[in-house]
Write an enzyme that holds these catalytic residues in place. Structure first.
Site, PDB file in Angstrom:
ATOM      1  N   GLY A   1       0.781  -1.236   0.000  1.00  0.00           N
ATOM      2  CA  GLY A   1       0.000   0.000   0.000  1.00  0.00           C
ATOM      3  C   GLY A   1       0.812   1.284   0.000  1.00  0.00           C
TER       4      GLY A   1
ATOM      5  N   ASN B   1      -5.837   2.877 -12.851  1.00  0.00           N
ATOM      6  CA  ASN B   1      -4.847   1.903 -12.371  1.00  0.00           C
ATOM      7  C   ASN B   1      -3.448   2.492 -12.502  1.00  0.00           C
ATOM      8  OD1 ASN B   1      -3.787  -0.734 -11.616  1.00  0.00           O
ATOM      9  ND2 ASN B   1      -3.227  -1.013 -13.763  1.00  0.00           N
TER      10      ASN B   1
ATOM     11  N   LEU C   1     -10.415  -7.836 -12.616  1.00  0.00           N
ATOM     12  CA  LEU C   1     -11.860  -7.582 -12.508  1.00  0.00           C
ATOM     13  C   LEU C   1     -12.578  -8.055 -13.773  1.00  0.00           C
ATOM     14  CD1 LEU C   1     -11.451  -4.090 -10.882  1.00  0.00           C
ATOM     15  CD2 LEU C   1     -12.373  -6.139  -9.776  1.00  0.00           C
TER      16      LEU C   1
ATOM     17  N   HIS D   1       0.432   1.303 -13.129  1.00  0.00           N
ATOM     18  CA  HIS D   1       1.205   0.146 -13.599  1.00  0.00           C
ATOM     19  C   HIS D   1       2.691   0.518 -13.616  1.00  0.00           C
ATOM     20  CE1 HIS D   1       1.947  -3.618 -15.639  1.00  0.00           C
ATOM     21  NE2 HIS D   1       2.796  -2.950 -16.410  1.00  0.00           N
TER      22      HIS D   1
ATOM     23  N   MET E   1      -4.326  -6.791  -7.015  1.00  0.00           N
ATOM     24  CA  MET E   1      -3.839  -7.912  -7.808  1.00  0.00           C
ATOM     25  C   MET E   1      -4.925  -8.881  -8.272  1.00  0.00           C
ATOM     26  SD  MET E   1      -0.793  -7.060  -8.208  1.00  0.00           S
ATOM     27  CE  MET E   1       0.533  -6.083  -7.513  1.00  0.00           C
TER      28      MET E   1
END
Ligand code: GAR
Length: 209
Positions: free
Chosen positions: A11, A107, A93, A109, A90
């Site tokens: 996190g 997101n 969806l 990346h 991780m």
């Protein structure tokens, strides 16, 4: 706007968002919930310390990805979420979820998309692949989420240098410090300020009012 941050691990990107909000850098948005797919994620401690309500949604509690997506959607609607941020989340969806929340999921990346992305490229594996290929520059990307893994419209990218003696762990840390922790809060703020104009694969950043 109410933001839900979805996490699975350490996190540090969630922490960057919390810090940015506390410093008044998320204009028009507040982190209303942290949702973890992993009950042991350290990200949950970070949420607790910042007094942000947290929820656990384990993938293995649901038979199909579809069912998981329905449960997540129900939760997000219940807490009246406007923006979903995947910050080291991780779990892939399902298409139905991505369609329903189209252009409302962001997101981060850890590479310069379209390099080192898609199925199987996540976490440390991304940096292992970058080092194996011998690239001299890598970086991070913040993008909208579509049904194609890592294929949605790109919002922000930042390049980071690869050093001769890098290990995947050292490179991961540098990409986080120099790129992810900066471009993720920035992109979230731009979204909350309604400054992202999406035209297919292209995102135009509108000037400040
Ligand atoms: C980050 O490097 C993030 O970009 C990556 O996982 C790490 C999570 O770290 N995400 C992906 O690889 C998604 N495809 P964090 O839990 O400390 O934020």
């Amino acid at each position: 706007m109410n933001i839900a941050v979805l996490v699975s691990g350490g996190g540090t990107n969630l922490q960057a968002l919390i810090n940015a909000e506390q410093n008044g850098e998320i204009h028009g948005g507040n982190i209303a919930a942290v949702i973890s797919s992993n009950p042991n994620a350290y990200a949950l401690e970070r949420a607790k310390k910042a007094f942000i309500p947290s929820y656990i949604l384990k993938r293995k509690d649901y038979e199909t990805a579809e069912d998981y997506g329905i449960a997540l959607d129900t939760m997000l609607c219940h807490i009246k979420i406007d923006l979903v941020v995947l910050a080291g989340f991780m779990t892939v969806l399902p298409d139905s979820f991505c369609k329903k929340w189209f252009n409302k999921i962001i997101n981060v990346h850890p590479s310069l998309i379209p390099s080192f992305c898609g199925e199987g490229f996540y976490g440390l594996h991304v940096h292992e692949a970058a080092l194996a290929k011998g690239v001299k520059v890598t970086g991070a990307t913040v993008h909208f989420v579509s049904e194609i893994v890592d294929g949605g419209a790109i919002i922000l990218q930042k390049a980071v240098e690869v050093m001769p003696d890098d290990t995947p762990e050292i490179l991961q840390r540098r990409v986080m410090e120099q790129a992810e922790w900066h471009i993720l809060p920035k992109a979230v703020s731009l979204f909350c300020e309604n400054r992202l104009q999406i035209d297919g694969q292209t995102v135009k950043i509108l000037p400040e009012n």
